[in-house]
Design a protein around this motif. Sequence first.
Motif, PDB file in Angstrom:
ATOM      1  N   PRO A   1      34.037  16.816  -7.389  1.00  0.00           N
ATOM      2  CA  PRO A   1      33.449  17.134  -8.693  1.00  0.00           C
ATOM      3  C   PRO A   1      33.266  18.645  -8.875  1.00  0.00           C
ATOM      4  N   GLN A   2      33.060  19.363  -7.776  1.00  0.00           N
ATOM      5  CA  GLN A   2      32.879  20.813  -7.844  1.00  0.00           C
ATOM      6  C   GLN A   2      33.592  21.483  -6.681  1.00  0.00           C
ATOM      7  N   SER A   3      34.135  22.666  -6.947  1.00  0.00           N
ATOM      8  CA  SER A   3      34.740  23.474  -5.895  1.00  0.00           C
ATOM      9  C   SER A   3      34.414  24.929  -6.208  1.00  0.00           C
ATOM     10  N   ALA A   4      34.718  25.809  -5.281  1.00  0.00           N
ATOM     11  CA  ALA A   4      34.444  27.239  -5.524  1.00  0.00           C
ATOM     12  C   ALA A   4      35.689  28.055  -5.194  1.00  0.00           C
ATOM     13  N   LEU A   5      36.040  28.910  -6.132  1.00  0.00           N
ATOM     14  CA  LEU A   5      37.163  29.844  -5.955  1.00  0.00           C
ATOM     15  C   LEU A   5      36.552  31.244  -5.977  1.00  0.00           C
ATOM     16  N   VAL A   6      36.512  31.877  -4.808  1.00  0.00           N
ATOM     17  CA  VAL A   6      35.816  33.158  -4.653  1.00  0.00           C
ATOM     18  C   VAL A   6      36.874  34.237  -4.419  1.00  0.00           C
ATOM     19  N   LEU A   7      36.765  35.325  -5.186  1.00  0.00           N
ATOM     20  CA  LEU A   7      37.863  36.295  -5.230  1.00  0.00           C
ATOM     21  C   LEU A   7      37.377  37.729  -5.133  1.00  0.00           C
ATOM     22  N   ASP A   8      38.053  38.514  -4.311  1.00  0.00           N
ATOM     23  CA  ASP A   8      37.932  39.964  -4.390  1.00  0.00           C
ATOM     24  C   ASP A   8      38.718  40.406  -5.635  1.00  0.00           C
ATOM     25  N   TYR A   9      38.516  41.655  -6.079  1.00  0.00           N
ATOM     26  CA  TYR A   9      39.245  42.095  -7.280  1.00  0.00           C
ATOM     27  C   TYR A   9      40.380  43.083  -6.956  1.00  0.00           C
ATOM     28  N   ASP A  10      40.008  44.338  -6.624  1.00  0.00           N
ATOM     29  CA  ASP A  10      41.040  45.376  -6.457  1.00  0.00           C
ATOM     30  C   ASP A  10      41.981  45.034  -5.300  1.00  0.00           C
ATOM     31  N   GLY A  11      43.267  45.054  -5.580  1.00  0.00           N
ATOM     32  CA  GLY A  11      44.243  44.765  -4.527  1.00  0.00           C
ATOM     33  C   GLY A  11      44.487  43.281  -4.345  1.00  0.00           C
TER      34      GLY A  11
ATOM     35  N   ILE B   1      33.705  38.818  -5.873  1.00  0.00           N
ATOM     36  CA  ILE B   1      32.903  39.676  -4.983  1.00  0.00           C
ATOM     37  C   ILE B   1      33.682  40.976  -4.821  1.00  0.00           C
ATOM     38  N   THR B   2      33.112  42.064  -5.313  1.00  0.00           N
ATOM     39  CA  THR B   2      33.834  43.316  -5.358  1.00  0.00           C
ATOM     40  C   THR B   2      33.035  44.452  -4.711  1.00  0.00           C
ATOM     41  N   GLY B   3      33.748  45.493  -4.312  1.00  0.00           N
ATOM     42  CA  GLY B   3      33.065  46.700  -3.845  1.00  0.00           C
ATOM     43  C   GLY B   3      32.584  47.552  -4.999  1.00  0.00           C
ATOM     44  N   ARG B   4      33.122  47.315  -6.191  1.00  0.00           N
ATOM     45  CA  ARG B   4      32.701  48.068  -7.380  1.00  0.00           C
ATOM     46  C   ARG B   4      31.331  47.614  -7.858  1.00  0.00           C
ATOM     47  N   ARG B   5      30.823  48.318  -8.854  1.00  0.00           N
ATOM     48  CA  ARG B   5      29.674  47.796  -9.583  1.00  0.00           C
ATOM     49  C   ARG B   5      30.148  46.559 -10.347  1.00  0.00           C
ATOM     50  N   ALA B   6      29.300  45.541 -10.384  1.00  0.00           N
ATOM     51  CA  ALA B   6      29.701  44.258 -10.981  1.00  0.00           C
ATOM     52  C   ALA B   6      30.150  44.415 -12.431  1.00  0.00           C
TER      53      ALA B   6
ATOM     54  N   GLY C   1      28.540  42.535  -7.004  1.00  0.00           N
ATOM     55  CA  GLY C   1      29.035  43.910  -6.935  1.00  0.00           C
ATOM     56  C   GLY C   1      28.574  44.611  -5.675  1.00  0.00           C
ATOM     57  N   ILE C   2      29.147  45.780  -5.436  1.00  0.00           N
ATOM     58  CA  ILE C   2      28.803  46.658  -4.303  1.00  0.00           C
ATOM     59  C   ILE C   2      28.715  45.845  -3.001  1.00  0.00           C
ATOM     60  N   HIS C   3      29.763  45.061  -2.754  1.00  0.00           N
ATOM     61  CA  HIS C   3      29.884  44.269  -1.518  1.00  0.00           C
ATOM     62  C   HIS C   3      28.708  43.293  -1.335  1.00  0.00           C
ATOM     63  N   GLY C   4      28.145  42.810  -2.422  1.00  0.00           N
ATOM     64  CA  GLY C   4      27.081  41.814  -2.325  1.00  0.00           C
ATOM     65  C   GLY C   4      25.688  42.376  -2.523  1.00  0.00           C
TER      66      GLY C   4
ATOM     67  N   GLY D   1      23.123  52.610  -3.760  1.00  0.00           N
ATOM     68  CA  GLY D   1      23.153  52.287  -2.327  1.00  0.00           C
ATOM     69  C   GLY D   1      24.474  52.585  -1.653  1.00  0.00           C
ATOM     70  N   SER D   2      25.359  53.341  -2.312  1.00  0.00           N
ATOM     71  CA  SER D   2      26.705  53.539  -1.759  1.00  0.00           C
ATOM     72  C   SER D   2      27.375  54.780  -2.347  1.00  0.00           C
ATOM     73  N   LEU D   3      28.204  55.406  -1.524  1.00  0.00           N
ATOM     74  CA  LEU D   3      29.053  56.503  -2.001  1.00  0.00           C
ATOM     75  C   LEU D   3      30.422  56.328  -1.345  1.00  0.00           C
ATOM     76  N   ALA D   4      31.471  56.344  -2.166  1.00  0.00           N
ATOM     77  CA  ALA D   4      32.830  56.157  -1.637  1.00  0.00           C
ATOM     78  C   ALA D   4      33.692  57.354  -1.998  1.00  0.00           C
ATOM     79  N   VAL D   5      34.677  57.634  -1.158  1.00  0.00           N
ATOM     80  CA  VAL D   5      35.685  58.644  -1.456  1.00  0.00           C
ATOM     81  C   VAL D   5      37.052  57.956  -1.383  1.00  0.00           C
ATOM     82  N   HIS D   6      37.838  58.146  -2.429  1.00  0.00           N
ATOM     83  CA  HIS D   6      39.155  57.488  -2.525  1.00  0.00           C
ATOM     84  C   HIS D   6      40.271  58.512  -2.363  1.00  0.00           C
ATOM     85  N   TRP D   7      41.226  58.219  -1.480  1.00  0.00           N
ATOM     86  CA  TRP D   7      42.362  59.124  -1.332  1.00  0.00           C
ATOM     87  C   TRP D   7      43.689  58.362  -1.399  1.00  0.00           C
ATOM     88  N   ARG D   8      43.668  57.209  -1.995  1.00  0.00           N
ATOM     89  CA  ARG D   8      44.858  56.359  -2.021  1.00  0.00           C
ATOM     90  C   ARG D   8      46.086  57.055  -2.594  1.00  0.00           C
ATOM     91  N   ASP D   9      45.874  57.864  -3.623  1.00  0.00           N
ATOM     92  CA  ASP D   9      47.038  58.436  -4.297  1.00  0.00           C
ATOM     93  C   ASP D   9      47.418  59.825  -3.789  1.00  0.00           C
TER      94      ASP D   9
END
Length: 288
Positions: A21-31, A67-72, A89-92, A136-144
């Motif tokens: 009757p119920q299931s859960a599909l839990v997803l990261d976003y980026d990537g 469930i994302t590392g970003r702000r929700a 957001g922010i990893h929970g 509660g978090s600070l990230a630095v991105h260098w992907r590009d």
Amino acid sequence: MLNTVSKLGLQDFFHKVARAPQSALVLDYDGTLSHFRLNRTEAFPYSGVTPLLQEIMATGRTRVVLITGRRADELIPLLAISPHPEIWGIHGLERLHNDGLHEIEPIDQRTLDALSAADDWIDNLKLQHLAEHKPGSLAVHWRDLPEDAARDVRGRVLLGWLSIADRACLNIEEFDGGVEMRMAIRNKGDAMQTILAEMDVAAPVAYLGDDQSDEDAFRVLDGRGLCVLVRPQWRETAANLWLRPPAQLLAFLRTWLEACLQKPSGSVRESWTTDRDAGLRHEQGKHA
Ligand SMILES: [Mg+2]
């Protein structure tokens, strides 16, 4: 090892989704649901993802959770699903319910002071254009950045950050294309734990993610649900199934939707095995 879920095991999982009757599909976003983009506000889902998630939600039989590392709230305009699904957001660290209720863990002064010092360090390095500020978090991105420049940025950031994080008992976690300093009190595994506790013990649950932070959720779900690594290249993981986005991801979501549309006694058509370009891979022991 590539996939430890056999074709039959996967078929059995979707039969459970069809019957439960119920299931859960839990997803990261980026990537996972989207390409990475230099401009994070342009990282829209792969074509076809939004309507499939919307249709899955509309069946009323699957709880869709991000469930994302970003702000929700950053995901709302990107997903363009109304009403939006539940988003952690922010990893929970924060939880945005689908009725709009917003919860966030309190952030103590020692954490605030440490993040301020880490931000000053980034300022001195003149790297603010690579920074992402979150509660509660600070990230630095260098992907590009080119590989040499990325290595240089990583080295200079960590040179200052390691001692700051150590003094304040904050975590430093590297991800694909960056590093993040954040409160150690919650991770994606904790969010997954809460979601599981709110579900019936027999409810089928899957988690789809691509990055190191998703491994916490895989470990919590291990033995209880389906853990899916969504990534162009395979890597060591606690997940038991690997999908290449976007084709195999879309096939997976289509199959999930078809399961939700089945009557409880019906059979689930295996769209992933009939879609030439979107086949799930079951080549045990063979890496891409
Ligand atoms: Mg990700």
